[in-house]
Design a protein around this motif. Structure first.
Motif, PDB file in Angstrom:
ATOM      1  N   THR A   1      44.123  30.259  37.520  1.00  0.00           N
ATOM      2  CA  THR A   1      44.467  29.844  38.441  1.00  0.00           C
ATOM      3  C   THR A   1      44.900  27.667  37.770  1.00  0.00           C
ATOM      4  OG1 THR A   1      42.434  30.269  39.207  1.00  0.00           O
ATOM      5  CG2 THR A   1      43.531  28.960  40.426  1.00  0.00           C
TER       6      THR A   1
ATOM      7  N   ARG B   1      38.962  35.238  42.195  1.00  0.00           N
ATOM      8  CA  ARG B   1      40.062  34.885  42.992  1.00  0.00           C
ATOM      9  C   ARG B   1      39.646  33.489  43.640  1.00  0.00           C
ATOM     10  NH1 ARG B   1      40.988  40.189  43.893  1.00  0.00           N
ATOM     11  NH2 ARG B   1      41.468  41.700  42.101  1.00  0.00           N
TER      12      ARG B   1
ATOM     13  N   SER C   1      39.573  32.911  34.272  1.00  0.00           N
ATOM     14  CA  SER C   1      39.246  32.714  35.594  1.00  0.00           C
ATOM     15  C   SER C   1      40.263  31.488  36.483  1.00  0.00           C
ATOM     16  CB  SER C   1      38.240  33.188  36.606  1.00  0.00           C
ATOM     17  OG  SER C   1      37.786  34.710  36.749  1.00  0.00           O
TER      18      SER C   1
ATOM     19  N   GLU D   1      40.723  38.381  36.233  1.00  0.00           N
ATOM     20  CA  GLU D   1      40.062  38.684  38.311  1.00  0.00           C
ATOM     21  C   GLU D   1      38.949  38.742  38.588  1.00  0.00           C
ATOM     22  OE1 GLU D   1      43.372  40.029  39.034  1.00  0.00           O
ATOM     23  OE2 GLU D   1      44.172  38.675  37.666  1.00  0.00           O
TER      24      GLU D   1
END
Ligand code: KG4
Ligand code: ZN
Length: 337
Positions: free
Chosen positions: A245, A195, A241, A192
């Protein structure tokens, strides 16, 4: 039938003996990782020179470890595309010479089809299924009909998934090879913390396509823009992160393909299929049967070449001594090969 497989498309010099497309009698993999480490990537010229030095002892060792004699080999299968042309040429030329001297049939194998065959060495898998081939050079979602027939549903419109892992790792000096380093760091990071944007490719022809170039640029050049300030800017957090993704993107597309086609069996192959988050993510998905190769068979190896080579040879497909190596596979967008 015992097939000798030879793989030299990139930085692994590998030879294997596989019986009846299933039983691995030997699978010798000589990795050049340490040699390319200082350059943070595979240097093609060095790779082909090393293959030239290593190919004969690697093949010799694979035959020795298999417990069979040279004259008990029934056929030779070798990667002839896609890959680094100089590296491919070493394995292909060696295979041709060996086949000629032992009077054996030989067959050229497509490396991507072989990656998809890898899980078949360890599992009994029936067709059709959705194939997810993710490596350093390719990202393919396909409807797979048999060992050599598949229709490409989606692919990357720019960089390959593994390539994005490698480039992000190189930029932030996370380790080499990049995919493995990010996977390891990500386990200690918080996904997290950043983003990152995801491409919107949902329309028409692009329903199952992915794009990694924008994500790579965001991670490398615009990191602060996507930073969630509640978390620290650590290597672990960047890795976690980015990984989330990158993997969520391909998972979302393959799950859409499963929903649209009604095919709920997903079979993965290629270096990125070793990724622990991908394996967990698809493994946890209800109503989906996800099949992965063991870690050793995810990355380049000759067992997968010998395995698919068996099926080609028993169906009467052999190659001529004129077979040329090819760096790329043309027109794989709609059908493959
Ligand atoms: O299949 P492969 O060995 O070679 C090609 O055919 O390209 O795949 C190599 C790719 C590299 O980009 C490497 O970083 C990636 O697979 N890779 C991984 C992991 N292990 C290898 N990517 C993500 N997570 C991993 N655990
Ligand atoms: Zn590969």
């Amino acid at each position: 039938m015992k097939v000798l497989g030879i793989e030299s498309s990139c930085d692994e010099c590998s030879a294997a003996v596989v019986e009846d497309g299933k039983k691995i009698l030997s699978n010798v993999i000589a990795s050049q990782i340490e040699i390319h480490k200082p350059y943070y990537g595979v240097v093609p010229e060095i790779a082909s020179r090393k293959h030239t030095e290593w190919i004969a002892p690697v093949v010799k060792e694979a035959i020795a470890q298999s417990g069979i004699k040279k004259n008990e080999i029934d056929g030779i299968a070798v990667t002839y595309r896609p890959g680094l042309i100089g590296s491919l040429l070493v394995g292909l030329s060696f295979a041709k010479g060996l086949a000629l001297s032992l009077s054996l049939p030989f067959v050229g194998v497509d490396h991507m089809l072989a990656h998809l065959y890898a899980p078949h060495l360890e599992h009994d898998i029936t067709y059709p299924y959705l194939g997810l081939i993710i490596s350093g050079g390719h990202t393919i979602i396909a409807k797979v009909e048999d060992f050599q027939t598949f229709t490409v549903l989606g692919t990357t419109i720019d960089d390959a998934c593994g390539e994005a892992f490698d480039k992000v790792a190189k930029y932030y000096d996370l380790g080499y090879p990049g995919g493995v380093a990010i996977d390891r760091l990500a386990a200690k990071g918080n996904p997290e913390a950043f983003r990152f944007p995801k491409p919107k490719l949902h329309k028409g022809d692009h329903s199952y396509d992915v794009s990694y170039s924008g994500l790579k640029t965001a991670v490398v050049n615009q990191l602060d823009l996507f930073h969630n300030k509640k978390f620290e800017k650590t290597r672990e957090n960047i890795a976690a992160s980015f990984q989330k993704t990158a993997i969520d993107m391909i998972v979302q597309r393959v799950l859409k393909a499963a929903k649209d086609t009604g095919i709920t069996k997903i079979v993965a192959g290629g270096g990125v299929s070793a990724n622990s988050y991908l394996r967990k993510r698809l493994g946890d998905e209800p109503d989906i049967t996800a099949i992965f190769p063991s870690l050793k068979l995810c990355t380049d190896n000759a067992a997968m070449i010998a395995g698919i080579g068996f099926h080609l040879l028993v169906s009467g497909q052999t190659s001529s001594y004129n077979l040329a190596a090819a760096a790329r596979v043309p027109l794989f967008r709609k059908t493959y090969p």
